[in-house]
Design an enzyme around this catalytic site. Structure first.
Site, PDB file in Angstrom:
ATOM      1  N   GLY A 248       0.856  -1.257   0.018  1.00 17.77           N
ATOM      2  CA  GLY A 248      -0.009  -0.049  -0.153  1.00 17.77           C
ATOM      3  C   GLY A 248       0.705   1.326   0.047  1.00 17.77           C
ATOM      4  N   GLU A 290       3.846  -6.950   1.415  1.00 15.60           N
ATOM      5  CA  GLU A 290       3.373  -7.317   0.069  1.00 15.60           C
ATOM      6  C   GLU A 290       3.581  -6.103  -0.735  1.00 15.60           C
ATOM      7  OE1 GLU A 290       0.752 -11.225   0.786  1.00 15.60           O
ATOM      8  OE2 GLU A 290      -0.362  -9.396   0.801  1.00 15.60           O
ATOM      9  N   GLY A 292       3.973  -4.121  -4.274  1.00 17.15           N
ATOM     10  CA  GLY A 292       3.598  -4.236  -5.716  1.00 17.15           C
ATOM     11  C   GLY A 292       3.795  -3.166  -6.399  1.00 17.15           C
ATOM     12  N   ARG A 330      -6.423   2.670 -16.126  1.00 20.24           N
ATOM     13  CA  ARG A 330      -6.575   3.208 -14.857  1.00 20.24           C
ATOM     14  C   ARG A 330      -7.258   4.906 -14.674  1.00 20.24           C
ATOM     15  NH1 ARG A 330      -2.357   4.551 -12.054  1.00 20.24           N
ATOM     16  NH2 ARG A 330      -3.222   3.893 -10.058  1.00 20.24           N
ATOM     17  N   TYR A 334     -10.571   5.018 -12.653  1.00 25.38           N
ATOM     18  CA  TYR A 334     -10.748   6.097 -11.338  1.00 25.38           C
ATOM     19  C   TYR A 334      -9.919   7.111 -11.475  1.00 25.38           C
ATOM     20  CZ  TYR A 334      -7.529   2.039 -10.240  1.00 25.38           C
ATOM     21  OH  TYR A 334      -6.500   1.097 -10.267  1.00 25.38           O
ATOM     22  N   CYS A 361     -12.958   3.256 -29.665  1.00 31.50           N
ATOM     23  CA  CYS A 361     -14.338   4.001 -29.696  1.00 31.50           C
ATOM     24  C   CYS A 361     -15.103   4.229 -28.469  1.00 31.50           C
ATOM     25  CB  CYS A 361     -15.080   3.071 -30.853  1.00 31.50           C
ATOM     26  SG  CYS A 361     -16.705   3.735 -31.606  1.00 31.50           S
ATOM     27  N   GLU A 362     -14.742   4.865 -27.752  1.00 34.15           N
ATOM     28  CA  GLU A 362     -15.181   5.025 -26.466  1.00 34.15           C
ATOM     29  C   GLU A 362     -15.053   6.339 -25.742  1.00 34.15           C
ATOM     30  OE1 GLU A 362     -17.060   3.592 -23.096  1.00 34.15           O
ATOM     31  OE2 GLU A 362     -16.358   2.038 -24.675  1.00 34.15           O
ATOM     32  N   TYR A 390      -0.078  -2.222 -12.472  1.00 32.80           N
ATOM     33  CA  TYR A 390      -1.472  -2.019 -12.968  1.00 32.80           C
ATOM     34  C   TYR A 390      -1.547  -1.509 -14.230  1.00 32.80           C
ATOM     35  CZ  TYR A 390      -1.682  -3.214  -8.072  1.00 32.80           C
ATOM     36  OH  TYR A 390      -1.353  -3.809  -6.916  1.00 32.80           O
TER      37      TYR A 390
END
Length: 431
Positions: A248, A290, A292, A330, A334, A361-362, A390
Site C-alpha cells: 500500500g 506485500e 507491488g 486506470r 478511477y 471507440c469509447e 497495474y
C-alpha cells in the site's frame, strides 16, 4: 525529473535508465512499455534490507504479482530471494514457468475455486490467504483428500480508512475482502479454523488499501493486529507466528505527490509494532509485507505515437495517441494521476493545454486531462510516466487492439520482456 532514472539527452529526448525513448519507439514500435530493471531490483532490495534490519531476521517482502505478472518479474524475484503474493492459478502457473520456488508464495483471492485450491496444493504453494469459511472448508477437504496439512493465514479487516481512492481501499469493515475483527466474526473464524485437522493456522493478513502516503494508517492497522493477536492468546491460547501487513505504500506519479522513503516508513512501522508487542505479552511474529506498485511503478513508462490534434474553440483540445485504455485503463476506472510529456521534444515550451485521448471507440478512453505539452505534431513520441504497475497487468484487447510489447533496460542494453501481440494472437482461440 519526476524520478532519478529519468533524464533528457542532448537531442532533447526523454531517457529512462540512460536509454533514448525516441530510439526505442522507432526500434520496437508503439505503444511500448519500457522498464528499468535496476530500478526494480533497487526497490526490492530497499524492502528486503529494511525489513531484515528493522523487523528482524525471517521477515521478508512478497512481491504483489497483480501489479505486474510475467516470467521476467518472477525471475527477478527469484534472484533477489523474495516471496510473492499471487491471486490466481494463472499467476501461479507463470511463477512456476519462471522457476520460482512457490513455497514462498501467498495465494490470495476472495473466491478461490476448487481448481485453484487443487492446483495450488499440487504445486506446493506456501500459504493460502483464507478469505472466508466456505473457502476454508474447501481447502481442508482437498488437503484431507491429498493427505497433507496445508498452511493458511486468515485475512482480517481491521476497520481502517486509509483516505485513498474508494476503488483501492480494502481494510474497511464492509470490504469484499477478509473477515471483520470488530463484528466478532474473526474470533469465530479463528476458533473454527483451529478445529480443522488438515489446516495449520500460521497467522493473519491485513491490507488496508494502496497509494497511501501517510504512515498513520499502517501504524493503526499494526496496533489493531498486535492487540488482536494478544487477545487470541489470552482467550484461546493461540499465538500467531506470522503477521502479513500487505502493501500500500504510495508512489509518486505527479510532481505534487511526495517521494516516500520506504526504508524510513518500514523503520517507523517497526518501532511502533515493537512498542505494541512489548506491552502485549506476545512473541513478535514474523512480519511479511506485500509491495507491488512501489516495486515496479516507477521503473517504467509507456510510449505512444501522436496521431491527430483537435481543437474545439472555447472548450478544450485533444491529442490522440495510438494506445489508450486497452493498455492503461486506470484513468478510465478511477481518474488516476499521471505525468505526461512529449518525449521527442522535452525542451520545447509546454504551452498547449489538452486532453490526451486514446484510440478506442469509447468517450471514456482518456489517459489524462488538462495536460500542458508543446503543441504536438503527428508522429511525435508521447510518454506517460510511472506505468509499471497495474497497466500491462490490467490490459485488454478492447476493440481488438493487440497488447503492446514490454522492453527492459539493463546496463545500457535493451531487450524484449513480452512480445507485442499480433492479429493472429487475437483470433488464436476463436472457433
Amino acid at each position: 525529473m519526476l524520478h532519478e532514472n529519468l533524464s533528457i539527452n542532448a537531442m532533447g529526448h526523454l531517457c529512462i535508465a540512460g536509454a533514448d525513448t525516441v530510439s526505442l519507439a522507432k526500434k520496437y514500435g508503439t505503444p511500448l512499455m519500457v522498464m528499468d530493471e535496476q530500478r526494480i531490483r533497487r526497490n526490492l532490495r530497499i524492502y528486503k534490507e529494511a525489513m531484515a534490519k528493522h523487523f528482524g531476521e525471517g521477515s521478508f517482502p512478497a512481491f504483489a504479482s497483480k501489479s505486474f505478472s510475467c516470467k521476467y518479474i518472477y525471475r527477478i524475484a527469484r534472484e533477489e530471494n523474495v516471496g510473492i503474493d499471487i491471486v490466481s492459478s494463472g499467476e501461479l502457473y507463470t511463477a512456476l514457468e519462471a522457476g520460482f520456488d512457490v513455497s514462498k508464495s501467498f495465494f490470495h483471492g476472495n473466491n478461490k475455486t476448487d481448481f485453484d485450491i487443487n492446483y495450488g496444493i499440487d504445486n506446493g504453494v506456501g500459504y493460502f490467504v483464507v478469505d472466508n469459511m466456505t473457502e476454508l472448508d474447501a481447502i481442508d477437504r482437498v488437503a484431507c483428500e491429498k493427505g497433507i496439512v496445508q498452511k493458511v493465514i486468515l485475512r482480517l479487516t481491521p476497520g481502517i480508512d486509509p483516505h485513498t481512492h474508494a476503488s483501492i481501499m480494502t481494510g474497511q469493515v464492509d470490504s469484499k475482502f477478509g473477515i471483520a475483527i470488530e463484528t466478532g466474526q474473526a474470533d469465530e473464524a479463528v476458533k473454527y479454523t483451529l478445529t480443522k485437522k488438515n489446516i495449520s493456522l500460521e497467522g493473519f493478513h491485513c491490507h488496508i488499501g494502496s497509494q497511501i502516503f501517510d504512515i498513520k494508517p499502517f501504524c493503526d492497522a499494526g496496533k489493531i493486529m498486535i492487540e488482536y493477536i494478544s487477545h487470541l492468546k489470552k482467550e484461546l491460547g493461540y499465538e500467531a507466528s506470522i503477521l502479513n501487513l500487505g502493501g500500500g505504500f504510495g508512489v509518486r506519479y505527479i510532481d505534487a505527490q511526495p517521494e516516500l522513503d520506504y526504508e524510513e516508513f518500514i523503520r517507523l512501522i517497526s518501532r511502533f509494532i515493537d512498542d505494541e508487542v512489548k506491552s502485549s505479552g506476545i512473541k513478535k511474529p514474523t512480519i511479511v509485507m506485500e509491495p507491488g506498485r512501489s516495486i515496479v511503478a516507477d521503473s517504467a513508462l509507456t510510449l505512444y505515437t501522436v496521431g491527430g490534434t483537435k481543437e474545439i474553440p472555447g472548450f478544450k483540445s485533444y491529442v490522440s495517441v495510438d494506445g489508450g485504455m486497452p493498455d492503461n485503463p486506470r484513468y478510465a476506472l478511477y481518474q488516476a494521476d499521471y505525468t505526461v510529456c512529449l518525449a521527442s521534444r522535452m525542451n520545447d515550451k509546454a504551452d498547449f493545454r489538452c486532453t490526451v485521448a486514446g484510440r478506442c471507440c469509447e468517450s471514456g478512453d482518456l489517459l489524462q486531462e488538462n495536460v500542458d505539452l508543446p503543441r504536438p505534431q503527428r508522429g511525435d513520441v508521447l510518454a506517460v510516466l510511472v506505468t509499471g504497475a497495474y497497466n500491462y497487468s490490467m490490459a485488454s484487447n478492447y476493440n481488438r487492439i493487440p497488447r503492446p510489447a514490454v522492453v527492459g533496460i539493463k546496463d545500457g542494453e535493451d531487450f524484449e520482456i513480452i512480445k507485442r501481440e499480433t492479429f493472429a494472437d487475437l483470433t488464436r482461440n476463436d472457433l
